[in-house]
Design an enzyme around this catalytic site. Structure first.
Site, PDB file in Angstrom:
ATOM      1  N   CYS A 281     -10.547 -28.071  12.730  1.00  0.00           N
ATOM      2  CA  CYS A 281      -9.523 -27.238  12.088  1.00  0.00           C
ATOM      3  C   CYS A 281      -8.295 -28.082  11.752  1.00  0.00           C
ATOM      4  CB  CYS A 281      -9.134 -26.074  12.990  1.00  0.00           C
ATOM      5  SG  CYS A 281      -7.892 -24.976  12.265  1.00  0.00           S
TER       6      CYS A 281
ATOM      7  N   HIS B  87      -3.482 -20.347  13.822  1.00  0.00           N
ATOM      8  CA  HIS B  87      -4.887 -20.763  13.809  1.00  0.00           C
ATOM      9  C   HIS B  87      -5.785 -19.696  13.198  1.00  0.00           C
ATOM     10  CE1 HIS B  87      -8.747 -22.403  14.974  1.00  0.00           C
ATOM     11  NE2 HIS B  87      -9.040 -21.201  15.455  1.00  0.00           N
TER      12      HIS B  87
ATOM     13  N   ASP C 251       0.851  -1.187   0.000  1.00  0.00           N
ATOM     14  CA  ASP C 251       0.000   0.000   0.000  1.00  0.00           C
ATOM     15  C   ASP C 251       0.887   1.237   0.000  1.00  0.00           C
ATOM     16  OD1 ASP C 251       0.880   0.230   2.594  1.00  0.00           O
ATOM     17  OD2 ASP C 251      -1.037  -0.240   3.512  1.00  0.00           O
TER      18      ASP C 251
ATOM     19  N   CYS D   1      -5.247 -26.815  11.024  1.00  0.00           N
ATOM     20  CA  CYS D   1      -4.004 -26.055  11.168  1.00  0.00           C
ATOM     21  C   CYS D   1      -3.023 -26.785  12.088  1.00  0.00           C
ATOM     22  CB  CYS D   1      -4.276 -24.642  11.690  1.00  0.00           C
ATOM     23  SG  CYS D   1      -4.606 -24.526  13.468  1.00  0.00           S
TER      24      CYS D   1
ATOM     25  N   CYS E 291      -3.998 -26.710  15.874  1.00  0.00           N
ATOM     26  CA  CYS E 291      -5.084 -27.597  16.297  1.00  0.00           C
ATOM     27  C   CYS E 291      -4.719 -29.069  16.154  1.00  0.00           C
ATOM     28  CB  CYS E 291      -6.351 -27.272  15.503  1.00  0.00           C
ATOM     29  SG  CYS E 291      -7.094 -25.685  15.973  1.00  0.00           S
TER      30      CYS E 291
ATOM     31  N   ASP F  31      -7.569  -7.300   2.931  1.00  0.00           N
ATOM     32  CA  ASP F  31      -6.420  -7.407   3.830  1.00  0.00           C
ATOM     33  C   ASP F  31      -6.820  -6.846   5.183  1.00  0.00           C
ATOM     34  OD1 ASP F  31      -4.723  -4.724   4.647  1.00  0.00           O
ATOM     35  OD2 ASP F  31      -5.989  -4.403   2.898  1.00  0.00           O
TER      36      ASP F  31
END
Length: 388
Positions: free
Chosen positions: A305, A336, A91, A307, A310, A267
């Protein structure tokens, strides 16, 4: 470098797309993790990729101040400097100038501001911001703009828009004259919460042959209904064949709503910032790992989950780490939270592909918001209306 709409939803403005950049392709709708200083906080590039990221965002303002674009250029550009070989969006730093910097002064040529770090004075011009982003070598770049907070008057907003549009033209001219063909310059649509000004911004930008459009000046303190209203209206004015980026927005409910309005890119620092405060996402809302109920809870943060966090660790263990201020807990919660958002976007894209986005949206929002006591919207009737 191009954008292709692959499939459109029949009941909303949502669509599946593919954005091709110099450093690779991005499947849209997409969420972009924020690596303000060139790193997604607490994570390695490999971990960011593992949670599902195809593109990240970095910040021109912060990288300009430290370490400076010359250091990054000598290091081979931002991709090599930070060890990330996928697309990067930077940005312009305009938002940070107005939200962080002190003693700022706007002139026709640019903005004087004092660094929030040490008070040193700098002068940002559209050309300097483009020069910095050229040195960074990011794939998608943003022009310098003026971002006002919610509540700015019509005439204040109009004046800011006029300057923003003139700065955009100067940015386009700089890009054309400085061998930046591999970088995509999006236009930032300002205009506050005044439909007339948003329409004027879009109409004038359509003549500039931009490869994409960013919606700026949103999520700046306004109520949710105002945010959705102006987003929906602005998207309705934009061409179908160009990508649309909603800047600084990334709460789970906002991702789902934004996609249904036709937004392609998002974002937000929220998932990483919340993690550092002990907050984690679940399908039934946000939770805080500090709560005593997790002291002897030996289940993962969320049962289904996939991830790393987890798969390996329990709430009780993560709570213990967090209360002892162990940085590993910040990392686990960040992994997570980001994976939660990427799984959500995967579900959203799948529902568009299968023609059931409206059904998915209602199911997700009803479940997520009904139990999210820590993240109540200002007006519940807004959601009731949106879910009809």
């Amino acid at each position: 470098m191009s954008f292709e709409v692959i499939q459109r939803d029949k009941n909303t403005r949502a669509r599946l797309g593919r954005l091709k950049t110099f450093h690779g392709e991005v499947n849209t709708p997409v969420f972009m993790p924020v690596g303000t200083q060139g790193a997604v906080k607490t994570l390695s590039p490999e971990e960011v990729e593992e949670v599902g990221a195809e593109i990240i965002l970095s910040n021109t303002y912060h990288l300009f101040l430290r370490p400076g674009q010359e250091i990054i250029k000598k290091g081979g550009g931002l991709h090599r400097f930070i060890g990330w070989d996928k697309p990067i969006l930077t940005d312009s730093g305009g938002y940070q100038v107005f939200s962080l910097a002190r003693l700022r002064k706007i002139e026709e040529d640019g903005i004087y501001f004092n660094s929030h770090i040490d008070g040193s004075q700098y002068f940002f011009t559209p050309e300097l911001v483009m020069e910095v982003q050229k040195a960074l070598g990011s794939d998608i770049i943003m022009p310098l703009d003026i971002c006002l907070g919610y509540g700015a008057s019509y005439w204040e907003t109009k004046e800011a828009l006029e300057i923003t549009l003139r700065w955009l033209k100067r940015s386009i001219d700089y890009k054309k004259n400085n061998n930046m063909e591999t970088q995509l310059l999006f236009g930032i649509i300002q205009g506050g919460f005044y439909r007339e000004l948003r329409k004027e911004a879009v109409e004038r930008m359509l003549d500039m042959e931009l490869p994409g459009f960013a919606l700026g000046g949103i999520s700046v303190g306004e109520p949710k209904d105002k945010m959705y209203e102006i987003t929906d209206y602005t998207v309705s004015l934009l061409p179908e064949e160009k990508p649309r980026y909603l800047m600084g927005v990334g709460a789970p409910e906002d991702l789902v709503m934004g996609v249904s309005m036709g937004i392609d890119m998002f974002d937000c620092v929220l998932p990483t910032r919340l993690a550092r405060h002990g907050v984690f996402y679940t399908k039934t809302g946000r939770r805080n790992i500090k709560n005593a109920q997790y002291k002897e809870d030996f289940s993962p943060l969320e049962e289904d989950c996939d991830c790393y966090t987890c798969r390996r660790f329990t709430k009780a263990y993560i709570r213990h780490l967090f209360l002892q201020h162990e940085t590993f807990s910040y990392r686990l919660l960040t992994i997570h939270n980001l994976r939660f958002l990427f799984r959500l976007m995967e579900d959203v894209r799948r529902s568009i592909r299968e023609g059931r986005l409206e059904e998915f949206k209602k199911e997700f929002l009803t479940q997520y918001l009904a139990n999210d006591r820590e993240n109540r919207l200002e007006k519940e009737e807004v959601w009731n209306r949106l879910l009809i």
